[in-house]
Design a protein around this motif. Structure first.
Motif, PDB file in Angstrom:
ATOM      1  N   ASP A 103       0.864  -1.151   0.066  1.00 17.10           N
ATOM      2  CA  ASP A 103       0.133   0.110   0.058  1.00 17.10           C
ATOM      3  C   ASP A 103       0.904   1.166   0.047  1.00 17.10           C
ATOM      4  O   ASP A 103       0.656   2.272  -0.759  1.00 17.10           O
ATOM      5  CB  ASP A 103      -1.045   0.011   1.360  1.00 17.10           C
ATOM      6  CG  ASP A 103      -2.054  -0.955   0.915  1.00 17.10           C
ATOM      7  OD1 ASP A 103      -2.167  -1.519  -0.132  1.00 17.10           O
ATOM      8  OD2 ASP A 103      -2.961  -0.910   1.787  1.00 17.10           O
ATOM      9  N   PHE A 122      -7.150  10.400  -0.735  1.00 17.91           N
ATOM     10  CA  PHE A 122      -7.775   9.653   0.138  1.00 17.91           C
ATOM     11  C   PHE A 122      -8.928  10.520   0.995  1.00 17.91           C
ATOM     12  O   PHE A 122      -9.297   9.611   1.898  1.00 17.91           O
ATOM     13  CB  PHE A 122      -6.633   9.318   1.313  1.00 17.91           C
ATOM     14  CG  PHE A 122      -5.549   8.189   0.579  1.00 17.91           C
ATOM     15  CD1 PHE A 122      -5.741   6.923   0.812  1.00 17.91           C
ATOM     16  CD2 PHE A 122      -4.390   8.788  -0.273  1.00 17.91           C
ATOM     17  CE1 PHE A 122      -4.508   6.262   0.092  1.00 17.91           C
ATOM     18  CE2 PHE A 122      -3.470   7.909  -0.656  1.00 17.91           C
ATOM     19  CZ  PHE A 122      -3.652   6.667  -0.688  1.00 17.91           C
ATOM     20  N   SER A 150      -3.595  -7.143  -1.166  1.00 16.52           N
ATOM     21  CA  SER A 150      -3.177  -5.924  -1.851  1.00 16.52           C
ATOM     22  C   SER A 150      -2.288  -6.116  -3.188  1.00 16.52           C
ATOM     23  O   SER A 150      -2.309  -5.007  -4.339  1.00 16.52           O
ATOM     24  CB  SER A 150      -2.482  -5.005  -1.010  1.00 16.52           C
ATOM     25  OG  SER A 150      -2.344  -3.447  -1.501  1.00 16.52           O
ATOM     26  N   SER A 155      -7.238  -1.482  -4.028  1.00 17.04           N
ATOM     27  CA  SER A 155      -7.179  -0.585  -2.951  1.00 17.04           C
ATOM     28  C   SER A 155      -5.987  -0.352  -2.411  1.00 17.04           C
ATOM     29  O   SER A 155      -4.946  -1.038  -2.608  1.00 17.04           O
ATOM     30  CB  SER A 155      -8.155  -1.511  -1.919  1.00 17.04           C
ATOM     31  OG  SER A 155      -7.883  -0.768  -0.693  1.00 17.04           O
ATOM     32  N   CYS A 156      -5.905   0.869  -1.709  1.00 15.72           N
ATOM     33  CA  CYS A 156      -4.670   1.235  -1.196  1.00 15.72           C
ATOM     34  C   CYS A 156      -5.061   1.923   0.239  1.00 15.72           C
ATOM     35  O   CYS A 156      -6.075   2.818   0.101  1.00 15.72           O
ATOM     36  CB  CYS A 156      -3.876   2.338  -2.057  1.00 15.72           C
ATOM     37  SG  CYS A 156      -2.583   3.129  -1.018  1.00 15.72           S
ATOM     38  N   VAL A 157      -4.508   1.561   1.410  1.00 17.07           N
ATOM     39  CA  VAL A 157      -4.939   2.074   2.739  1.00 17.07           C
ATOM     40  C   VAL A 157      -3.865   2.797   3.328  1.00 17.07           C
ATOM     41  O   VAL A 157      -2.790   2.017   3.406  1.00 17.07           O
ATOM     42  CB  VAL A 157      -5.530   1.108   3.646  1.00 17.07           C
ATOM     43  CG1 VAL A 157      -5.963   1.820   4.944  1.00 17.07           C
ATOM     44  CG2 VAL A 157      -6.623   0.489   2.788  1.00 17.07           C
ATOM     45  N   LYS A 166      -7.165   6.619   9.052  1.00 20.02           N
ATOM     46  CA  LYS A 166      -6.826   5.655   8.368  1.00 20.02           C
ATOM     47  C   LYS A 166      -7.776   5.428   7.079  1.00 20.02           C
ATOM     48  O   LYS A 166      -8.983   5.469   7.296  1.00 20.02           O
ATOM     49  CB  LYS A 166      -7.009   4.289   8.871  1.00 20.02           C
ATOM     50  CG  LYS A 166      -6.170   3.064   8.187  1.00 20.02           C
ATOM     51  CD  LYS A 166      -6.276   1.914   9.292  1.00 20.02           C
ATOM     52  CE  LYS A 166      -5.549   0.677   8.421  1.00 20.02           C
ATOM     53  NZ  LYS A 166      -5.619  -0.611   9.135  1.00 20.02           N
ATOM     54  N   ARG A 167      -7.384   5.820   5.893  1.00 26.41           N
ATOM     55  CA  ARG A 167      -8.335   6.218   4.816  1.00 26.41           C
ATOM     56  C   ARG A 167      -7.620   5.387   3.683  1.00 26.41           C
ATOM     57  O   ARG A 167      -6.707   5.003   3.577  1.00 26.41           O
ATOM     58  CB  ARG A 167      -8.355   7.782   4.701  1.00 26.41           C
ATOM     59  CG  ARG A 167      -9.088   8.594   5.543  1.00 26.41           C
ATOM     60  CD  ARG A 167     -10.311   8.254   5.781  1.00 26.41           C
ATOM     61  NE  ARG A 167     -11.211   8.878   6.591  1.00 26.41           N
ATOM     62  CZ  ARG A 167     -11.383   8.607   7.803  1.00 26.41           C
ATOM     63  NH1 ARG A 167     -10.807   7.516   8.316  1.00 26.41           N
ATOM     64  NH2 ARG A 167     -11.925   9.463   8.725  1.00 26.41           N
ATOM     65  N   PHE A 168      -8.402   5.199   2.640  1.00 23.73           N
ATOM     66  CA  PHE A 168      -8.267   4.371   1.558  1.00 23.73           C
ATOM     67  C   PHE A 168      -8.749   5.037   0.026  1.00 23.73           C
ATOM     68  O   PHE A 168      -9.249   5.820   0.187  1.00 23.73           O
ATOM     69  CB  PHE A 168      -9.029   2.970   1.613  1.00 23.73           C
ATOM     70  CG  PHE A 168     -10.624   2.991   1.561  1.00 23.73           C
ATOM     71  CD1 PHE A 168     -11.301   3.123   0.253  1.00 23.73           C
ATOM     72  CD2 PHE A 168     -11.320   3.158   2.707  1.00 23.73           C
ATOM     73  CE1 PHE A 168     -12.665   3.106   0.059  1.00 23.73           C
ATOM     74  CE2 PHE A 168     -12.730   3.249   2.435  1.00 23.73           C
ATOM     75  CZ  PHE A 168     -13.226   3.204   1.309  1.00 23.73           C
ATOM     76  N   ASP A 170      -9.706   3.471  -3.576  1.00 25.73           N
ATOM     77  CA  ASP A 170     -10.061   2.525  -4.241  1.00 25.73           C
ATOM     78  C   ASP A 170      -9.912   2.807  -5.762  1.00 25.73           C
ATOM     79  O   ASP A 170     -10.997   3.584  -6.113  1.00 25.73           O
ATOM     80  CB  ASP A 170     -11.317   1.455  -4.098  1.00 25.73           C
ATOM     81  CG  ASP A 170     -11.151   0.907  -2.720  1.00 25.73           C
ATOM     82  OD1 ASP A 170     -10.157   0.852  -2.232  1.00 25.73           O
ATOM     83  OD2 ASP A 170     -12.260   0.469  -2.136  1.00 25.73           O
ATOM     84  N   HIS A 278     -10.600  -0.138  10.486  1.00 26.87           N
ATOM     85  CA  HIS A 278      -9.969   0.895  10.221  1.00 26.87           C
ATOM     86  C   HIS A 278      -9.870   1.945  11.176  1.00 26.87           C
ATOM     87  O   HIS A 278      -8.737   2.362  11.496  1.00 26.87           O
ATOM     88  CB  HIS A 278     -10.021   1.592   8.868  1.00 26.87           C
ATOM     89  CG  HIS A 278      -9.776   0.801   7.577  1.00 26.87           C
ATOM     90  ND1 HIS A 278     -10.468   1.154   6.416  1.00 26.87           N
ATOM     91  CD2 HIS A 278      -9.215  -0.427   7.557  1.00 26.87           C
ATOM     92  CE1 HIS A 278      -9.916   0.269   5.505  1.00 26.87           C
ATOM     93  NE2 HIS A 278      -9.221  -0.922   6.028  1.00 26.87           N
TER      94      HIS A 278
END
Length: 402
Positions: A103, A122, A150, A155-157, A166-168, A170, A278
């Motif tokens: 990520d 994000f 991953s 997705s990337c968190v 903590k955010r993602f 997609d 998260h």
């Protein structure tokens, strides 16, 4: 089955010594100057990172190295990686590790061609991200832990540590060009990491299996159930025989298939358990994602199962092996949830927040703070699709998880 578009362009290279072909694959995708990104942990200390770097150099590639990725990867490391890549003229990124490293690599890859702040991808206002990535530097993966998926997901968190956010992001632009999976690389993992990885894999398909009541696609149900059975069977094997190649290989491939979109074809994923977790691992950054899911997922199940009893009964009888109690269907579901918790415990992972190291100070005030911070999905400020959950519901799930 809902209408859908399925994309999974990541090339999987699975087998013993598969990493020896890394240079070939990088050059096939146009790479000449490579960032090798890792966590400075065991794969660095045991010489594996240096071995890969030597192989890349022998293949005529220029190599730039950046370690230091932490669990729940930090935005600050992403910024560091972007600046380093710009300085060195990097045109391909290689992640060596698991989900956190991958990520972090994805975020660097998005940020490298972007003129603004990569965090724009994000954060949202009223459900709309500040910006959407349109370009990304090509990347590949040498996977060393089966968990997040991953290596083939969109997705990337990322965690903004100073704000416990903590955010993602997609976006299909995040997908790796290739993922090299040598099961032997996972044989020296501590049992706890193996266990948390297995729980994470299962959770990715739980989120896609438990859908709104009207959705009932037969094929995708069986695909999800195959992931559940694989994780449980191989998990039991690996707790006794951590060097079992076939079990390691099955878990590795299950990780990829559970989160590349396959088990979500034609349906609406719920994702409430992930969104809630998260916030837990954002607030308590020492909490491993899979360990957080081990406490949140069963609590979520207990809170929402009545909203899709048919699907929960199907899971209870076909996956967890509970005999159907026609006189008391709820008992059937609750027995299955109990068995799931017992399985997690058999892997050595707690199923109650009070037993998770580092969250001893969790009280209702902290629960409310986390619940209010959850990234919303619906216009009414709620999350989830099996049942729409508001802040009060999320607090109740935290209480059930205690």
């Amino acid at each position: 089955m809902n209408d859908f578009t399925f994309l999974s362009p990541t090339r999987l290279v699975v087998g013993r010594d598969a990493e020896k072909e890394t240079g070939k694959w990088i050059k096939e995708y146009g790479g000449t100057t490579v960032l090798v990104h890792h966590d400075s942990g065991f794969v660095k200390q045991n010489g594996f990172v240096d071995k890969v770097i030597d192989m890349l150099k022998a293949d005529g590639l220029k190599v730039v190295e950046l370690g230091g990725v932490v669990p729940n990867p930090h935005l600050s490391k992403v910024y560091e990686g972007i600046e380093l890549c710009k300085k060195e003229g990097v045109d391909f990124l290689l992640a060596i590790g698991g989900g956190s490293v991958i990520d972090s690599t994805k975020a660097i890859a998005m940020g490298l061609p972007y003129e603004g702040d990569v965090w724009d991808f994000f954060i949202e206002e009223d459900g709309v991200p500040h910006d959407v990535p349109t370009k990304s530097t090509p990347l590949g993966v040498i996977l060393t832990i089966a968990a997040t998926g991953s290596e083939a997901s969109n997705s990337c968190v990322i965690t903004k540590a100073d704000e416990n956010l903590k955010r993602f992001c997609d976006n299909d632009i995040n997908r790796a060009r290739f993922a090299i999976e040598n099961p032997e690389l996972t044989m020296t993992l501590p049992p706890f990491q193996t266990a948390c990885g297995i729980i994470d894999i299962m959770s990715h398909s739980f989120e896609r299996y438990f859908t709104p009541e009207k959705e009932n696609d037969i094929l995708t149900d069986y695909l999800c159930e195959a992931i559940f059975h694989t994780c449980m069977d191989c998990g039991r094997i690996l707790m006794k025989d951590p060097e079992n190649y076939e079990a390691r290989a099955s878990i590795m491939v299950a990780s990829t298939l559970s989160h590349n979109g396959l088990t979500g074809m034609g349906r609406t994923g719920d994702w409430a358990s992930h969104f809630i977790e998260h916030e837990l691992s954002g607030e308590y950054q020492s909490v491993t994602h899979g360990a957080g899911l081990a406490v949140i997922t069963p609590a979520w199940m207990k809170y929402v199962y009545k909203d899709n009893m048919d699907k929960f009964i199907k899971w209870a009888t076909r996956v967890m092996g509970v005999s159907m109690d026609y006189g008391d269907p709820e008992r059937t579901v609750l027995e299955a949830i109990d068995r799931l918790e017992l399985f997690f415990l058999s892997l050595g992972v707690p199923t109650k927040l009070r037993d998770v190291p580092g969250v001893e100070d969790l009280d209702e005030e902290v629960m409310e703070r986390m619940a209010k911070r959850v990234r919303v999905v619906h216009e009414d400020g709620s999350i989830g699709w099996v049942r729409r959950l508001n802040t009060e519901d999320i607090v109740e799930i935290f209480k059930l998880a205690m």
